[in-house]
Design a protein around this motif. Structure first.
Motif, PDB file in Angstrom:
ATOM      1  N   ALA A 229       8.604  -3.002  -4.075  1.00  0.00           N
ATOM      2  CA  ALA A 229       8.453  -2.376  -2.764  1.00  0.00           C
ATOM      3  C   ALA A 229       9.508  -2.896  -1.795  1.00  0.00           C
TER       4      ALA A 229
ATOM      5  N   ARG B 215       6.188   3.043   3.825  1.00  0.00           N
ATOM      6  CA  ARG B 215       7.653   2.955   3.804  1.00  0.00           C
ATOM      7  C   ARG B 215       8.179   1.835   4.701  1.00  0.00           C
TER       8      ARG B 215
ATOM      9  N   ASP C 219       0.826  -1.218   0.000  1.00  0.00           N
ATOM     10  CA  ASP C 219       0.000   0.000   0.000  1.00  0.00           C
ATOM     11  C   ASP C 219       0.857   1.262   0.000  1.00  0.00           C
ATOM     12  N   ASN C 220       2.139   1.097  -0.407  1.00  0.00           N
ATOM     13  CA  ASN C 220       3.085   2.211  -0.540  1.00  0.00           C
ATOM     14  C   ASN C 220       3.587   2.754   0.802  1.00  0.00           C
TER      15      ASN C 220
END
Length: 309
Positions: free
Chosen positions: A206, A169, A166-167
């Motif tokens: 990711a 970090r 979900d982006n």
């Protein structure tokens, strides 16, 4: 007032479990003292401190000796609570991830690395790890299992990718936490030993970006100390652990009991002593050593056996 002792990490550079602790020093910006130990036995200045426990790393603060990363991490969080390794909503889960990363994920990673290195692995290292495991360190079997171990590494990394999908970090939100430290250990270990990690991570963008962020954390500031000097610190210090009973201990253990503590999987060398403090997650035992003097050795409970001495 008790003397202020340095935070000493007994470790070697290639140790993935030591890398966990070094990264926590970086995240919390903790100044620490590095004591480099041999990758294999003997470790004549460390064994008097631990009572025979030989897994890496070990943290020392004066005459208090902390064994296993679970125990080390808990003590560092207690002493340096900010920034926390346990974000709201993840305190239990962050600790529990070690049972995934340090056992099944790690064992597959070990097999993949040493199966790939094969005849480059020194014979003395193989002999040492056979003593540690109490079983054959079978390089030929690891080599034969490389296709399966690649599958296992990919499956485990895909869980990391899913958590980051979900982006975000970091795995547990907007700050690095113990979830990240634990998950990163095996990726770091592959990076340190095999040349094709970039190819292995190519389908996981990711995770690739997250790995770079983890690498950038660093290890904060350290100074070097000899093993002999660290042993001397313990010899001159007194343990600072306060007595602590656990009225809910399911086996009725209490301070003053003589016990033997050891890991439940490998390195099953019992350390004997008198209970000083115990809880559901921690046990500390006092022992006297001819060289180290009086020390208190701390262990976690998950993954460890506590037996009558």
């Amino acid at each position: 007032m008790a003397a202020q002792h340095p935070i000493i990490l007994h470790h070697f550079p290639q140790s993935p479990f030591s890398e966990k602790v070094r990264l926590i020093f970086g995240l919390k910006n903790i100044a620490w003292t590095s004591v480099l130990i041999s990758r294999i036995m003997p470790r004549p200045d460390l064994m008097p401190l631990t009572g025979g426990y030989r897994r890496t790393p070990v943290m020392q603060i004066g005459a208090d000796i902390y064994c296993d990363t679970q125990c080390i991490i808990r003590e560092l969080e207690r002493r340096f609570p900010e920034p926390t390794l346990f974000p709201d909503g993840y305190r239990g889960l962050a600790s529990a991830t070690a049972m995934w990363t340090d056992k099944a994920f790690f064992q597959g990673t070990v097999n993949l690395i040493f199966g790939t290195l094969a005849n480059k692995v020194p014979q003395e290292f193989i002999a040492d790890r056979e003593k540690l495991r109490g079983a054959k360190f079978d390089i030929a079997a690891m080599t034969a299992a490389i296709p399966q171990m690649r599958d296992q590494f990919r499956a485990n990394v895909q869980w990391i990718e899913a958590q980051l999908a979900d982006n975000r970090r970091w795995m547990c939100g907007d700050r690095a936490s113990l979830c990240d430290i634990n998950a990163y250990m095996n990726v770091w270990y592959i990076r340190a030993h095999l040349p094709d990690l970039d190819r292995m991570l190519a389908e996981f963008p990711a995770t690739t970006a997250w790995e770079a962020r983890m690498r950038a954390v660093g290890h904060a500031t350290s100074t070097e100390m000899s093993t002999a000097a660290a042993l001397e610190i313990a010899t001159r210090a007194s343990p600072q652990t306060a007595a602590l009973a656990d009225p809910r201990d399911p086996n009725g253990r209490k301070p003053g009991d003589q016990v033997e503590v050891m890991p439940d999987d490998y390195g099953k060398i019992g350390v004997r002593g008198e209970i000083v403090a115990l809880s559901s997650q921690h046990i500390a035992i006092r022992r006297n050593d001819p060289r180290a003097g009086e020390v208190v050795v701390h262990f976690p409970r998950a993954g460890f056996l506590v037996l009558p001495a």
